[in-house]
Design a protein around this motif. Sequence first.
Motif, PDB file in Angstrom:
ATOM      1  N   MET A 274       0.797  -1.215   0.000  1.00  0.00           N
ATOM      2  CA  MET A 274       0.000   0.000   0.000  1.00  0.00           C
ATOM      3  C   MET A 274       0.835   1.272   0.000  1.00  0.00           C
ATOM      4  SD  MET A 274      -3.263  -0.391  -0.230  1.00  0.00           S
ATOM      5  CE  MET A 274      -3.697   1.253   0.295  1.00  0.00           C
ATOM      6  N   GLU A 275       2.060   1.199   0.476  1.00  0.00           N
ATOM      7  CA  GLU A 275       2.851   2.407   0.675  1.00  0.00           C
ATOM      8  C   GLU A 275       3.199   3.115  -0.631  1.00  0.00           C
ATOM      9  OE1 GLU A 275       5.693  -0.937   0.049  1.00  0.00           O
ATOM     10  OE2 GLU A 275       3.854  -0.626   1.208  1.00  0.00           O
ATOM     11  N   ASN A 276       3.077   2.429  -1.768  1.00  0.00           N
ATOM     12  CA  ASN A 276       3.448   3.014  -3.060  1.00  0.00           C
ATOM     13  C   ASN A 276       2.287   3.706  -3.770  1.00  0.00           C
ATOM     14  OD1 ASN A 276       5.275   0.344  -2.769  1.00  0.00           O
ATOM     15  ND2 ASN A 276       6.412   1.944  -3.845  1.00  0.00           N
ATOM     16  N   TYR A 277       1.134   3.835  -3.121  1.00  0.00           N
ATOM     17  CA  TYR A 277      -0.062   4.300  -3.823  1.00  0.00           C
ATOM     18  C   TYR A 277      -0.628   5.595  -3.253  1.00  0.00           C
ATOM     19  CZ  TYR A 277      -0.116  -0.155  -6.207  1.00  0.00           C
ATOM     20  OH  TYR A 277       0.229  -1.224  -6.985  1.00  0.00           O
ATOM     21  N   ALA A 278      -1.209   6.374  -4.171  1.00  0.00           N
ATOM     22  CA  ALA A 278      -2.001   7.553  -3.824  1.00  0.00           C
ATOM     23  C   ALA A 278      -3.207   7.582  -4.760  1.00  0.00           C
ATOM     24  CB  ALA A 278      -1.177   8.826  -3.958  1.00  0.00           C
ATOM     25  N   TYR A 279      -4.208   8.366  -4.387  1.00  0.00           N
ATOM     26  CA  TYR A 279      -5.420   8.442  -5.213  1.00  0.00           C
ATOM     27  C   TYR A 279      -5.895   9.885  -5.287  1.00  0.00           C
ATOM     28  CZ  TYR A 279      -9.987   7.208  -7.164  1.00  0.00           C
ATOM     29  OH  TYR A 279     -11.090   7.093  -7.979  1.00  0.00           O
ATOM     30  N   LEU A 280      -6.045  10.369  -6.527  1.00  0.00           N
ATOM     31  CA  LEU A 280      -6.635  11.687  -6.762  1.00  0.00           C
ATOM     32  C   LEU A 280      -8.124  11.477  -6.993  1.00  0.00           C
ATOM     33  CD1 LEU A 280      -3.552  12.070  -7.383  1.00  0.00           C
ATOM     34  CD2 LEU A 280      -4.236  13.882  -8.964  1.00  0.00           C
ATOM     35  N   ASP A 281      -8.936  11.950  -6.073  1.00  0.00           N
ATOM     36  CA  ASP A 281     -10.365  11.640  -6.050  1.00  0.00           C
ATOM     37  C   ASP A 281     -11.170  12.788  -6.664  1.00  0.00           C
ATOM     38  OD1 ASP A 281     -12.838  10.569  -5.542  1.00  0.00           O
ATOM     39  OD2 ASP A 281     -12.465  10.169  -3.420  1.00  0.00           O
ATOM     40  N   PHE A 282     -11.850  12.506  -7.769  1.00  0.00           N
ATOM     41  CA  PHE A 282     -12.736  13.483  -8.396  1.00  0.00           C
ATOM     42  C   PHE A 282     -14.213  13.103  -8.211  1.00  0.00           C
ATOM     43  CE2 PHE A 282      -8.774  13.548 -10.888  1.00  0.00           C
ATOM     44  CZ  PHE A 282      -8.429  14.880 -10.763  1.00  0.00           C
ATOM     45  N   ASP A 283     -14.468  12.124  -7.375  1.00  0.00           N
ATOM     46  CA  ASP A 283     -15.849  11.684  -7.151  1.00  0.00           C
ATOM     47  C   ASP A 283     -16.039  11.266  -5.687  1.00  0.00           C
ATOM     48  OD1 ASP A 283     -18.472  11.112  -8.037  1.00  0.00           O
ATOM     49  OD2 ASP A 283     -17.983   8.995  -8.287  1.00  0.00           O
ATOM     50  N   PRO A 284     -15.710  12.140  -4.742  1.00  0.00           N
ATOM     51  CA  PRO A 284     -15.752  11.750  -3.331  1.00  0.00           C
ATOM     52  C   PRO A 284     -17.148  11.411  -2.827  1.00  0.00           C
ATOM     53  CG  PRO A 284     -15.424  14.124  -3.538  1.00  0.00           C
ATOM     54  CD  PRO A 284     -15.283  13.543  -4.910  1.00  0.00           C
ATOM     55  N   LEU A 285     -18.187  11.955  -3.466  1.00  0.00           N
ATOM     56  CA  LEU A 285     -19.558  11.693  -3.039  1.00  0.00           C
ATOM     57  C   LEU A 285     -20.248  10.638  -3.903  1.00  0.00           C
ATOM     58  CD1 LEU A 285     -20.719  15.387  -2.389  1.00  0.00           C
ATOM     59  CD2 LEU A 285     -19.673  13.760  -0.796  1.00  0.00           C
ATOM     60  N   LYS A 286     -19.543  10.131  -4.915  1.00  0.00           N
ATOM     61  CA  LYS A 286     -20.084   9.140  -5.859  1.00  0.00           C
ATOM     62  C   LYS A 286     -21.361   9.633  -6.549  1.00  0.00           C
ATOM     63  CE  LYS A 286     -18.074   4.974  -3.831  1.00  0.00           C
ATOM     64  NZ  LYS A 286     -18.282   3.567  -3.470  1.00  0.00           N
ATOM     65  N   ASP A 287     -21.389  10.943  -6.827  1.00  0.00           N
ATOM     66  CA  ASP A 287     -22.561  11.510  -7.504  1.00  0.00           C
ATOM     67  C   ASP A 287     -22.179  12.377  -8.703  1.00  0.00           C
ATOM     68  OD1 ASP A 287     -21.462  13.746  -6.322  1.00  0.00           O
ATOM     69  OD2 ASP A 287     -23.294  14.344  -5.242  1.00  0.00           O
ATOM     70  N   MET A 288     -20.902  12.333  -9.106  1.00  0.00           N
ATOM     71  CA  MET A 288     -20.404  13.064 -10.268  1.00  0.00           C
ATOM     72  C   MET A 288     -20.264  14.566 -10.055  1.00  0.00           C
ATOM     73  SD  MET A 288     -19.731  11.297 -13.062  1.00  0.00           S
ATOM     74  CE  MET A 288     -20.073  12.449 -14.383  1.00  0.00           C
ATOM     75  N   SER A 289     -20.579  15.055  -8.864  1.00  0.00           N
ATOM     76  CA  SER A 289     -20.617  16.509  -8.678  1.00  0.00           C
ATOM     77  C   SER A 289     -19.233  17.153  -8.764  1.00  0.00           C
ATOM     78  CB  SER A 289     -21.288  16.861  -7.344  1.00  0.00           C
ATOM     79  OG  SER A 289     -20.627  16.243  -6.253  1.00  0.00           O
ATOM     80  N   TYR A 290     -18.175  16.375  -8.541  1.00  0.00           N
ATOM     81  CA  TYR A 290     -16.814  16.910  -8.626  1.00  0.00           C
ATOM     82  C   TYR A 290     -16.001  16.261  -9.751  1.00  0.00           C
ATOM     83  CZ  TYR A 290     -17.747  18.872  -3.994  1.00  0.00           C
ATOM     84  OH  TYR A 290     -18.276  19.564  -2.935  1.00  0.00           O
ATOM     85  N   ALA A 291     -16.667  15.592 -10.672  1.00  0.00           N
ATOM     86  CA  ALA A 291     -15.960  14.857 -11.727  1.00  0.00           C
ATOM     87  C   ALA A 291     -15.123  15.800 -12.582  1.00  0.00           C
ATOM     88  CB  ALA A 291     -16.960  14.106 -12.592  1.00  0.00           C
TER      89      ALA A 291
END
Length: 334
Positions: A274-291
Amino acid sequence: MSNIIRSVLQQDVALAPSTTLDPITLPTNPLSHILITLRALNDTASLADYRFLIAFLNFISNLEVQFKGHVIIGGNLRDLAILNAVLTGFRPVQSNALHTNSDTRAVTFMISFSRVPFWREEAFPAVRSGELSLNITSAAAQTGLTGVTIQVETVELIGVTPARFLKYTTQQRTLPSTGNNDIDLPIGNAILGILVFGTTVPTGASFNATAGAMRILIDNVESDYANLNWETAHGEIGRRITSLHDWTGHVHSFVDAAAGEALTRQQQLIAEGMENYAYLDFDPLKDMSYALLTEGKSRVQLRVNADVADLLRIVPVELFNVSGLARAGGAVGR
């Protein structure tokens, strides 16, 4: 009214190291997700050879779901398993995770076409027989495991007409230099997130990382992530994957070993994946509002400010409209 069909496509098929299986034809009904189970025996006559999960994660070097020859999902199992845990919340569950030599072990991984498995609105649509296939290539032998076999199962959704599905394929490059490196992202579909793998991460006395900092550019203008440090991007993955204990072993250091009782310090996780990973989240609410919307844009890029110039992998997650698939005549590859 909709229903599901659970099917077994591969039953305990031997998967030798460095082997490519024959393509596996996937079902024709709308497909929610695929379940991959790896079984093996411990090869742990030496206890030092025991690996909690990383040997399983590293055993499949390439997994692809192809539609008419175009890759819909593609990458190694380690990347895809972690990404699916981020997207769906499904963490690998392992049976008999003991170190005893020659004991059986098994672990299941999900490969999903949806942010929410079983969701009627989000799944790969119905296809003709033979159009959708699964391709698997194993890696070299992994320390601690022997006699690996594979099970492949699917979950079909009956009586539904999904509107969209997830498409995620891996981009890999060795960064040519430290400092800023721009990586083009796919355009045309909404991007819901980007999984980032960096070879070098903070360890020992060094905070250096392959992706020391990251930002997003749309037509050369900063957007969404104006600047993001690796440490924060890695740490924030915990919002999506809440328990790291499912991914790694841990150790305790002893403070007191009095008879009948032992006082230990806080457990320390073993760096096993796990230590090698990061995630850029464009859908934190799972509703497309920040896609991250890319339709009509000329260029969308991930800019990586590298402390170390070495191997980087990214897996952008696109939300693909089924209507667009029909208009494109099935051409979803780029």
